[in-house]
Design a protein around this motif. Sequence first.
Motif, PDB file in Angstrom:
ATOM      1  N   HIS A 145      27.819  48.201  44.350  1.00 12.06           N
ATOM      2  CA  HIS A 145      28.677  48.062  45.671  1.00 12.06           C
ATOM      3  C   HIS A 145      29.127  46.999  45.951  1.00 12.06           C
ATOM      4  CE1 HIS A 145      27.795  46.045  50.305  1.00 12.06           C
ATOM      5  NE2 HIS A 145      27.222  47.450  50.455  1.00 12.06           N
ATOM      6  N   GLN A 146      29.105  46.252  45.781  1.00 12.22           N
ATOM      7  CA  GLN A 146      30.232  44.842  45.763  1.00 12.22           C
ATOM      8  C   GLN A 146      31.592  45.463  45.312  1.00 12.22           C
ATOM      9  OE1 GLN A 146      28.390  41.709  43.612  1.00 12.22           O
ATOM     10  NE2 GLN A 146      28.323  40.734  45.439  1.00 12.22           N
ATOM     11  N   ILE A 147      31.728  46.625  44.126  1.00 15.21           N
ATOM     12  CA  ILE A 147      32.609  46.623  43.395  1.00 15.21           C
ATOM     13  C   ILE A 147      33.473  47.480  44.967  1.00 15.21           C
ATOM     14  CG2 ILE A 147      33.777  48.112  41.777  1.00 15.21           C
ATOM     15  CD1 ILE A 147      32.280  47.329  39.644  1.00 15.21           C
ATOM     16  N   GLU A 159      46.045  43.543  45.727  1.00 15.58           N
ATOM     17  CA  GLU A 159      47.088  42.594  44.042  1.00 15.58           C
ATOM     18  C   GLU A 159      47.818  43.807  43.804  1.00 15.58           C
ATOM     19  OE1 GLU A 159      46.352  40.794  41.102  1.00 15.58           O
ATOM     20  OE2 GLU A 159      45.758  40.331  42.821  1.00 15.58           O
ATOM     21  N   LEU A 160      48.060  45.420  43.903  1.00 14.18           N
ATOM     22  CA  LEU A 160      48.892  45.891  43.359  1.00 14.18           C
ATOM     23  C   LEU A 160      50.323  46.092  44.195  1.00 14.18           C
ATOM     24  CD1 LEU A 160      47.080  49.339  42.299  1.00 14.18           C
ATOM     25  CD2 LEU A 160      47.882  46.723  40.942  1.00 14.18           C
ATOM     26  N   ILE A 381      28.232  39.818  32.313  1.00 12.64           N
ATOM     27  CA  ILE A 381      28.187  40.287  33.772  1.00 12.64           C
ATOM     28  C   ILE A 381      28.496  39.161  34.382  1.00 12.64           C
ATOM     29  CG2 ILE A 381      27.323  41.737  35.457  1.00 12.64           C
ATOM     30  CD1 ILE A 381      27.659  43.443  33.363  1.00 12.64           C
ATOM     31  N   PRO A 382      29.965  39.397  34.585  1.00 10.84           N
ATOM     32  CA  PRO A 382      30.976  38.448  35.735  1.00 10.84           C
ATOM     33  C   PRO A 382      30.016  38.547  36.668  1.00 10.84           C
ATOM     34  CG  PRO A 382      32.252  40.219  35.054  1.00 10.84           C
ATOM     35  CD  PRO A 382      30.764  40.484  34.543  1.00 10.84           C
ATOM     36  N   ASP A 388      36.924  40.604  43.828  1.00  7.07           N
ATOM     37  CA  ASP A 388      36.245  40.628  42.613  1.00  7.07           C
ATOM     38  C   ASP A 388      37.437  41.546  42.356  1.00  7.07           C
ATOM     39  OD1 ASP A 388      36.180  37.812  41.020  1.00  7.07           O
ATOM     40  OD2 ASP A 388      33.919  38.304  41.335  1.00  7.07           O
ATOM     41  N   ILE A 389      38.273  42.287  41.998  1.00  6.27           N
ATOM     42  CA  ILE A 389      39.037  43.727  41.349  1.00  6.27           C
ATOM     43  C   ILE A 389      38.054  44.041  39.950  1.00  6.27           C
ATOM     44  CG2 ILE A 389      40.525  45.036  40.809  1.00  6.27           C
ATOM     45  CD1 ILE A 389      42.149  42.530  43.085  1.00  6.27           C
TER      46      ILE A 389
END
Length: 460
Positions: A145-147, A159-160, A381-382, A388-389
């Motif tokens: 979900h967070q990703i 970021e890109l 797991i970080p 976070d990406i």
Amino acid sequence: MNETICALATAPGGALGIIRISGPQSLEILSRIFTKDLTLAQPNTIHYGHIVEYDAVPQHQQILDEVLVSVFRAPHSYTGEDCAEISCHGSRYILNKVLELLIQNGCRMANPGEYTQRAFLNGKMDLSQAEAVADLIASGNKATHQIAMSQLRGNVSSELSRLREQLLKLTSLLELELDFSDHEDLEFADRSELLDIANKINNRITTLAHSFETGQALKNGIPVALAGKTNVGKSTLLNKLLRDDRAIVSSVHGTTRDTIEDTIDLNGVTFRFIDTAGIRQTTDEVEQIGINRTYAAIEKARIVLWIIDAKPTTEDIQEMLERCKSKSLIIIRNKIDIIQESETSTISDSRLKDIPTVEISAKQGTNIDKLEREIFEAAYIPELSEQDIIVTSSRQYQSLVSAHENLSRVLSGLESGLSGDLVSEDLRLVLDDLADITGQGRILTNEVLGNIFTHFCVGK
């Protein structure tokens, strides 16, 4: 894009159902089957009324359902078009009848993912955000979900965008030199500075590409193989971890002859446990097939739980270490409720000194909580946040790999003093690779868009 589409946006079978309409004639078509004229309705408003159909007698209305209609005006809607959502009762008959009336009055059924595709084509989101919509719907735990939320908020795009801006600066400086090619001694771009910037960009692209492995593990469940000899308690442990009698438990050697898989969540992360056939020498052809599948499961696993119920022999240790190279290995000493204390003493083999060992009783549930903590730590797991990406899309991963390869040629060209026009060409390929991820600044074919959006559910 000129057609008005409709679809059920909620799963059938609930108390309520929502039907979504989008397109230039949304409100006009809906007004034909609603007891109020919505063509002049204000945006972001909700209207109470009835869905009606006309029988053979002119102007004779038959009420189908009592509903609420939400009105959204372009461009301030999910798709960027005029939209409406009908909230009605969840009866299959009612839902199908409302869709039938909409189609009779000018709508057509939406294709899978067509609402999100229109949102992309109307500039409401880029491709990475569109893919995040599907990931958000499919998210089954806190991590996924967070990703998905991170991508949906545009963190990948931002970021890109920063990377592309730096690359465009490099390209502009190199191409400016080409305009003054008759002045051989004129150099607008300092090669050492360009090399430094290109290296930093390449490192970031590599980091993003490497995150794909973690992203896939979180998305599909981190694979954990339960391995060991026959009758050491692998199936009992699987049942205890799953809190369910998922695998057959028997004192007969070789009971488990195939892999059995199921998942649990630990601290918001899905782990996929794989029970395997016990490893031993056998002449049974079917059992040997199961043992071969055990080796295949170990090879694919990210974590291996090697289960023993006594002191392992030197041969056992050697096989365990050989099979689990590059894996996170946890040794589990099972049956501490029945084996002698001398048998649970520390294993003296120096090769195992850095490998975590947990003593448990799978039958009684002793130290299962401690084992679960070890499993979670072994996954590395970080700590994730919505900022976070983590890359989860294979399409994005392939573009990042291509960008890395093209940028590697840029670095080689800069180091070897290659002419600016050749370096600039490779830089443009990198820019195209990054643009493919978001779909911004690129002309995408219907085939590419189809491959992305047909995996969505209808109504989204």
